[in-house]
Design a protein around this motif. Structure first.
Motif, PDB file in Angstrom:
ATOM      1  N   GLY A  81     -13.624 107.722  72.821  1.00  0.00           N
ATOM      2  CA  GLY A  81     -12.822 107.033  71.807  1.00  0.00           C
ATOM      3  C   GLY A  81     -13.747 106.246  70.898  1.00  0.00           C
ATOM      4  N   SER A  82     -13.264 105.122  70.396  1.00  0.00           N
ATOM      5  CA  SER A  82     -14.041 104.333  69.447  1.00  0.00           C
ATOM      6  C   SER A  82     -15.307 103.750  70.061  1.00  0.00           C
ATOM      7  CB  SER A  82     -13.180 103.210  68.870  1.00  0.00           C
ATOM      8  OG  SER A  82     -12.060 103.757  68.216  1.00  0.00           O
ATOM      9  N   LEU A  83     -15.235 103.250  71.284  1.00  0.00           N
ATOM     10  CA  LEU A  83     -16.379 102.683  72.008  1.00  0.00           C
ATOM     11  C   LEU A  83     -17.238 101.777  71.140  1.00  0.00           C
ATOM     12  CD1 LEU A  83     -17.571 105.691  74.217  1.00  0.00           C
ATOM     13  CD2 LEU A  83     -16.111 103.786  74.862  1.00  0.00           C
ATOM     14  N   ASN A  84     -16.630 100.739  70.630  1.00  0.00           N
ATOM     15  CA  ASN A  84     -17.354  99.800  69.779  1.00  0.00           C
ATOM     16  C   ASN A  84     -18.404  99.060  70.582  1.00  0.00           C
ATOM     17  OD1 ASN A  84     -15.920 100.474  67.497  1.00  0.00           O
ATOM     18  ND2 ASN A  84     -14.370  98.914  67.838  1.00  0.00           N
ATOM     19  N   GLN A  85     -19.558  98.854  69.966  1.00  0.00           N
ATOM     20  CA  GLN A  85     -20.646  98.155  70.620  1.00  0.00           C
ATOM     21  C   GLN A  85     -20.763  96.703  70.175  1.00  0.00           C
ATOM     22  OE1 GLN A  85     -24.258 100.731  71.291  1.00  0.00           O
ATOM     23  NE2 GLN A  85     -23.205 101.877  69.669  1.00  0.00           N
ATOM     24  N   SER A  86     -19.960  96.309  69.213  1.00  0.00           N
ATOM     25  CA  SER A  86     -19.928  94.928  68.786  1.00  0.00           C
ATOM     26  C   SER A  86     -18.477  94.525  68.573  1.00  0.00           C
ATOM     27  CB  SER A  86     -20.746  94.728  67.505  1.00  0.00           C
ATOM     28  OG  SER A  86     -20.281  95.584  66.497  1.00  0.00           O
ATOM     29  N   ARG A  87     -18.253  93.237  68.697  1.00  0.00           N
ATOM     30  CA  ARG A  87     -16.880  92.737  68.588  1.00  0.00           C
ATOM     31  C   ARG A  87     -16.386  92.818  67.151  1.00  0.00           C
ATOM     32  NH1 ARG A  87     -19.014  89.985  72.809  1.00  0.00           N
ATOM     33  NH2 ARG A  87     -17.651  89.817  74.618  1.00  0.00           N
ATOM     34  N   SER A  88     -15.111  93.161  67.030  1.00  0.00           N
ATOM     35  CA  SER A  88     -14.459  93.151  65.729  1.00  0.00           C
ATOM     36  C   SER A  88     -12.975  92.923  65.980  1.00  0.00           C
ATOM     37  CB  SER A  88     -14.698  94.476  64.991  1.00  0.00           C
ATOM     38  OG  SER A  88     -13.963  95.508  65.599  1.00  0.00           O
ATOM     39  N   ARG A  89     -12.196  92.962  64.977  1.00  0.00           N
ATOM     40  CA  ARG A  89     -10.744  92.784  65.126  1.00  0.00           C
ATOM     41  C   ARG A  89     -10.014  94.090  64.877  1.00  0.00           C
ATOM     42  NH1 ARG A  89      -9.468  88.974  68.094  1.00  0.00           N
ATOM     43  NH2 ARG A  89      -7.689  88.176  66.981  1.00  0.00           N
ATOM     44  N   SER A  90     -10.713  95.197  64.846  1.00  0.00           N
ATOM     45  CA  SER A  90     -10.106  96.494  64.591  1.00  0.00           C
ATOM     46  C   SER A  90      -9.474  97.040  65.858  1.00  0.00           C
ATOM     47  CB  SER A  90     -11.158  97.500  64.120  1.00  0.00           C
ATOM     48  OG  SER A  90     -11.896  96.991  63.058  1.00  0.00           O
ATOM     49  N   SER A  91      -8.367  97.708  65.711  1.00  0.00           N
ATOM     50  CA  SER A  91      -7.762  98.374  66.861  1.00  0.00           C
ATOM     51  C   SER A  91      -8.560  99.629  67.186  1.00  0.00           C
ATOM     52  CB  SER A  91      -6.320  98.783  66.557  1.00  0.00           C
ATOM     53  OG  SER A  91      -5.523  97.641  66.402  1.00  0.00           O
ATOM     54  N   GLU A  92      -8.700  99.901  68.469  1.00  0.00           N
ATOM     55  CA  GLU A  92      -9.363 101.130  68.892  1.00  0.00           C
ATOM     56  C   GLU A  92      -8.563 101.762  70.026  1.00  0.00           C
ATOM     57  OE1 GLU A  92     -12.728  99.138  71.833  1.00  0.00           O
ATOM     58  OE2 GLU A  92     -13.355 100.519  70.285  1.00  0.00           O
ATOM     59  N   MET A  93      -8.660 103.069  70.103  1.00  0.00           N
ATOM     60  CA  MET A  93      -7.983 103.827  71.155  1.00  0.00           C
ATOM     61  C   MET A  93      -9.045 104.474  72.025  1.00  0.00           C
ATOM     62  SD  MET A  93      -5.164 106.871  70.887  1.00  0.00           S
ATOM     63  CE  MET A  93      -6.268 108.245  70.606  1.00  0.00           C
ATOM     64  N   LEU A  94      -8.881 104.346  73.338  1.00  0.00           N
ATOM     65  CA  LEU A  94      -9.825 104.917  74.288  1.00  0.00           C
ATOM     66  C   LEU A  94      -9.082 105.790  75.281  1.00  0.00           C
ATOM     67  CD1 LEU A  94     -11.783 101.618  74.925  1.00  0.00           C
ATOM     68  CD2 LEU A  94     -12.580 103.560  73.605  1.00  0.00           C
ATOM     69  N   LEU A  95      -9.775 106.809  75.760  1.00  0.00           N
ATOM     70  CA  LEU A  95      -9.221 107.695  76.774  1.00  0.00           C
ATOM     71  C   LEU A  95     -10.139 107.622  77.987  1.00  0.00           C
ATOM     72  CD1 LEU A  95      -7.586 111.016  76.572  1.00  0.00           C
ATOM     73  CD2 LEU A  95      -9.762 111.000  77.772  1.00  0.00           C
ATOM     74  N   LEU A  96      -9.559 107.339  79.149  1.00  0.00           N
ATOM     75  CA  LEU A  96     -10.289 107.279  80.406  1.00  0.00           C
ATOM     76  C   LEU A  96      -9.746 108.379  81.300  1.00  0.00           C
ATOM     77  CD1 LEU A  96     -12.266 105.839  82.362  1.00  0.00           C
ATOM     78  CD2 LEU A  96     -10.345 104.377  83.028  1.00  0.00           C
TER      79      LEU A  96
END
Length: 185
Positions: free
Chosen positions: A144-159
């Protein structure tokens, strides 16, 4: 997949992610959302302990210092296995990144571990992000997005714990590593 879609909150992501993992069947897959307050390094720091003694593959367009710091820390740790013996928490680490974007930084952070043939760096034109962790007891795939820094954006992840999905993904990721990995680190 469960009927409910979970929103993982930063205050209790460790508990919420552990609950997703713990309640997921061995071949299950879950989708969850975050507001990007939880970094990939935090997921890494938690998830490798679920499957100690694993091969870990991280595929990122660009790898940031926070992720490299966590990988460096985890590579130096031991875990007590089910048989009571100690083993390295990460037995093998594969990093796949865009060409020439991060090699010097990765080598700086992980050179000590590369001497022991634990780290493979592969450069490949990729436009996806994933984390794969697997050993003889199980596996996980986080994408998914796997952001490496903090933000306020929504992200979707699949585990996912699905072995077939993991193995198919790893066949391709291993091919990237074997074809593109340079000699040494």
């Amino acid at each position: 997949m469960s009927e409910n879609v979970m929103q993982v909150e930063p205050c209790c992501y460790k508990t919420e992610i552990s609950a997703i993992w713990g309640n997921m069947p061995k071949s299950g897959t879950e989708v969850f959302f975050t507001n990007s307050e939880t970094q990939l390094s935090e997921f890494l720091g938690q998830m490798v302990w679920w499957l100690p003694g694993s091969e870990v593959t991280v595929a990122l367009v660009h790898i940031e210092d926070s992720t490299l710091d966590m990988l460096h820390s985890l590579l130096g740790r031991m875990a007590v296995m089910d048989d009571g013996k100690s083993d390295w928490l990460i037995r093998k680490l594969n990093i796949i990144v865009q060409p020439r974007k991060s090699r010097e930084r990765i080598e700086k952070y992980l050179a000590h571990h590369a001497r022991y043939s634990v780290v493979t760096i592969a450069e490949r034109d990729i436009a996806f992000r994933c984390l794969c962790i697997g050993n003889e007891k199980g596996n996980l795939l986080l994408t998914g997005s796997l952001n490496q820094s903090r933000s306020r954006s929504s992200e979707m992840l699949l585990l996912s714990r699905d072995t077939n999905l993991y193995e198919r993904s790893m066949r391709k990721l291993h091919a990237f590593c074997h074809v593109k990995a340079p000699s040494g680190i």
